[in-house]
Write a protein that holds these residues in place. Structure first.
Motif, PDB file in Angstrom:
ATOM      1  N   GLY A   1       0.791  -1.221   0.000  1.00  0.00           N
ATOM      2  CA  GLY A   1       0.000   0.000   0.000  1.00  0.00           C
ATOM      3  C   GLY A   1       0.826   1.275   0.000  1.00  0.00           C
ATOM      4  O   GLY A   1       0.279   2.368  -0.150  1.00  0.00           O
ATOM      5  N   SER A   2       2.136   1.159   0.150  1.00  0.00           N
ATOM      6  CA  SER A   2       2.984   2.350   0.113  1.00  0.00           C
ATOM      7  C   SER A   2       3.064   2.878  -1.324  1.00  0.00           C
ATOM      8  O   SER A   2       2.781   2.159  -2.285  1.00  0.00           O
ATOM      9  N   LEU A   3       3.428   4.141  -1.436  1.00  0.00           N
ATOM     10  CA  LEU A   3       3.511   4.761  -2.757  1.00  0.00           C
ATOM     11  C   LEU A   3       4.715   4.243  -3.532  1.00  0.00           C
ATOM     12  O   LEU A   3       5.780   4.030  -2.967  1.00  0.00           O
ATOM     13  N   ASN A   4       4.517   4.068  -4.815  1.00  0.00           N
ATOM     14  CA  ASN A   4       5.596   3.662  -5.702  1.00  0.00           C
ATOM     15  C   ASN A   4       5.977   4.887  -6.526  1.00  0.00           C
ATOM     16  O   ASN A   4       5.153   5.421  -7.249  1.00  0.00           O
ATOM     17  N   ARG A   5       7.192   5.328  -6.415  1.00  0.00           N
ATOM     18  CA  ARG A   5       7.637   6.569  -7.057  1.00  0.00           C
ATOM     19  C   ARG A   5       8.115   6.378  -8.494  1.00  0.00           C
ATOM     20  O   ARG A   5       8.527   7.333  -9.138  1.00  0.00           O
ATOM     21  N   ASP A   6       8.034   5.148  -9.011  1.00  0.00           N
ATOM     22  CA  ASP A   6       8.427   4.886 -10.398  1.00  0.00           C
ATOM     23  C   ASP A   6       7.250   4.889 -11.369  1.00  0.00           C
ATOM     24  O   ASP A   6       7.437   5.164 -12.549  1.00  0.00           O
ATOM     25  N   TYR A   7       6.061   4.551 -10.866  1.00  0.00           N
ATOM     26  CA  TYR A   7       4.923   4.345 -11.759  1.00  0.00           C
ATOM     27  C   TYR A   7       3.684   5.116 -11.295  1.00  0.00           C
ATOM     28  O   TYR A   7       3.478   5.329 -10.109  1.00  0.00           O
ATOM     29  N   CYS A   8       2.836   5.462 -12.255  1.00  0.00           N
ATOM     30  CA  CYS A   8       1.592   6.173 -11.940  1.00  0.00           C
ATOM     31  C   CYS A   8       0.500   5.192 -11.488  1.00  0.00           C
ATOM     32  O   CYS A   8       0.602   3.981 -11.696  1.00  0.00           O
ATOM     33  N   VAL A   9      -0.541   5.736 -10.912  1.00  0.00           N
ATOM     34  CA  VAL A   9      -1.661   4.953 -10.410  1.00  0.00           C
ATOM     35  C   VAL A   9      -2.391   4.214 -11.534  1.00  0.00           C
ATOM     36  O   VAL A   9      -2.991   3.170 -11.311  1.00  0.00           O
ATOM     37  N   TYR A  10      -2.314   4.727 -12.748  1.00  0.00           N
ATOM     38  CA  TYR A  10      -2.990   4.091 -13.875  1.00  0.00           C
ATOM     39  C   TYR A  10      -2.232   2.862 -14.383  1.00  0.00           C
ATOM     40  O   TYR A  10      -2.826   1.964 -14.961  1.00  0.00           O
ATOM     41  N   CYS A  11      -0.926   2.829 -14.134  1.00  0.00           N
ATOM     42  CA  CYS A  11      -0.093   1.720 -14.617  1.00  0.00           C
ATOM     43  C   CYS A  11       0.228   0.694 -13.544  1.00  0.00           C
ATOM     44  O   CYS A  11       0.497  -0.466 -13.869  1.00  0.00           O
ATOM     45  N   TYR A  12       0.209   1.107 -12.261  1.00  0.00           N
ATOM     46  CA  TYR A  12       0.729   0.231 -11.210  1.00  0.00           C
ATOM     47  C   TYR A  12      -0.101   0.368  -9.932  1.00  0.00           C
ATOM     48  O   TYR A  12      -0.183   1.443  -9.360  1.00  0.00           O
ATOM     49  N   LYS A  13      -0.740  -0.731  -9.517  1.00  0.00           N
ATOM     50  CA  LYS A  13      -1.536  -0.755  -8.285  1.00  0.00           C
ATOM     51  C   LYS A  13      -1.241  -2.026  -7.521  1.00  0.00           C
ATOM     52  O   LYS A  13      -1.141  -3.107  -8.108  1.00  0.00           O
ATOM     53  N   ALA A  14      -1.094  -1.897  -6.207  1.00  0.00           N
ATOM     54  CA  ALA A  14      -0.890  -3.046  -5.315  1.00  0.00           C
ATOM     55  C   ALA A  14       0.291  -3.921  -5.749  1.00  0.00           C
ATOM     56  O   ALA A  14       0.244  -5.136  -5.654  1.00  0.00           O
ATOM     57  N   GLY A  15       1.353  -3.259  -6.253  1.00  0.00           N
ATOM     58  CA  GLY A  15       2.559  -3.990  -6.600  1.00  0.00           C
ATOM     59  C   GLY A  15       2.535  -4.700  -7.938  1.00  0.00           C
ATOM     60  O   GLY A  15       3.406  -5.512  -8.227  1.00  0.00           O
ATOM     61  N   GLN A  16       1.532  -4.407  -8.767  1.00  0.00           N
ATOM     62  CA  GLN A  16       1.424  -5.064 -10.072  1.00  0.00           C
ATOM     63  C   GLN A  16       1.039  -4.058 -11.142  1.00  0.00           C
ATOM     64  O   GLN A  16       0.329  -3.083 -10.865  1.00  0.00           O
TER      65      GLN A  16
END
Length: 97
Positions: A35-50
């Motif tokens: 659930g932490s933010l991923n600073r490499d990918y946007c919300v449209y491309c990457y959710k819940a580690g996938q």
């Protein structure tokens, strides 16, 4: 994502490493499995580690052209596609393993 930007502008901004969207705020950041933010990918491309879709780089470019074209973002779709074909291979997702 405006494709008429110069490389100096690209170097000073952070972009999704899948679709090239500017990551201008935490609201557009994707999320890791915990659930932490991923600073490499946007919300449209990457959710819940996938990744949210199983697409090729070329399919991603076509999606970006469609959504950008529908919004009027690209004045010239052919030039935008040419720029994306040159830029996307440098993004993390599309690097060879």
């Amino acid at each position: 994502m405006k494709m008429n930007m110069n490389l100096n502008q690209v170097e000073n901004e952070v972009f999704c490493q899948s679709c090239g969207m500017p990551l201008a705020s935490d609201e557009v950041l994707g999320t890791n499995e915990d659930g932490s933010l991923n600073r490499d990918y946007c919300v449209y491309c990457y959710k819940a580690g996938q990744f949210t879709s199983d697409v090729t780089m070329e399919e991603m470019i076509e999606q970006c052209l469609k959504y950008g074209g529908d919004s009027g973002m690209f004045a010239d779709k052919a030039k935008a596609k040419e720029a994306m074909l040159a830029w996307f291979p440098t993004l993390k997702r599309w690097q060879p393993n």
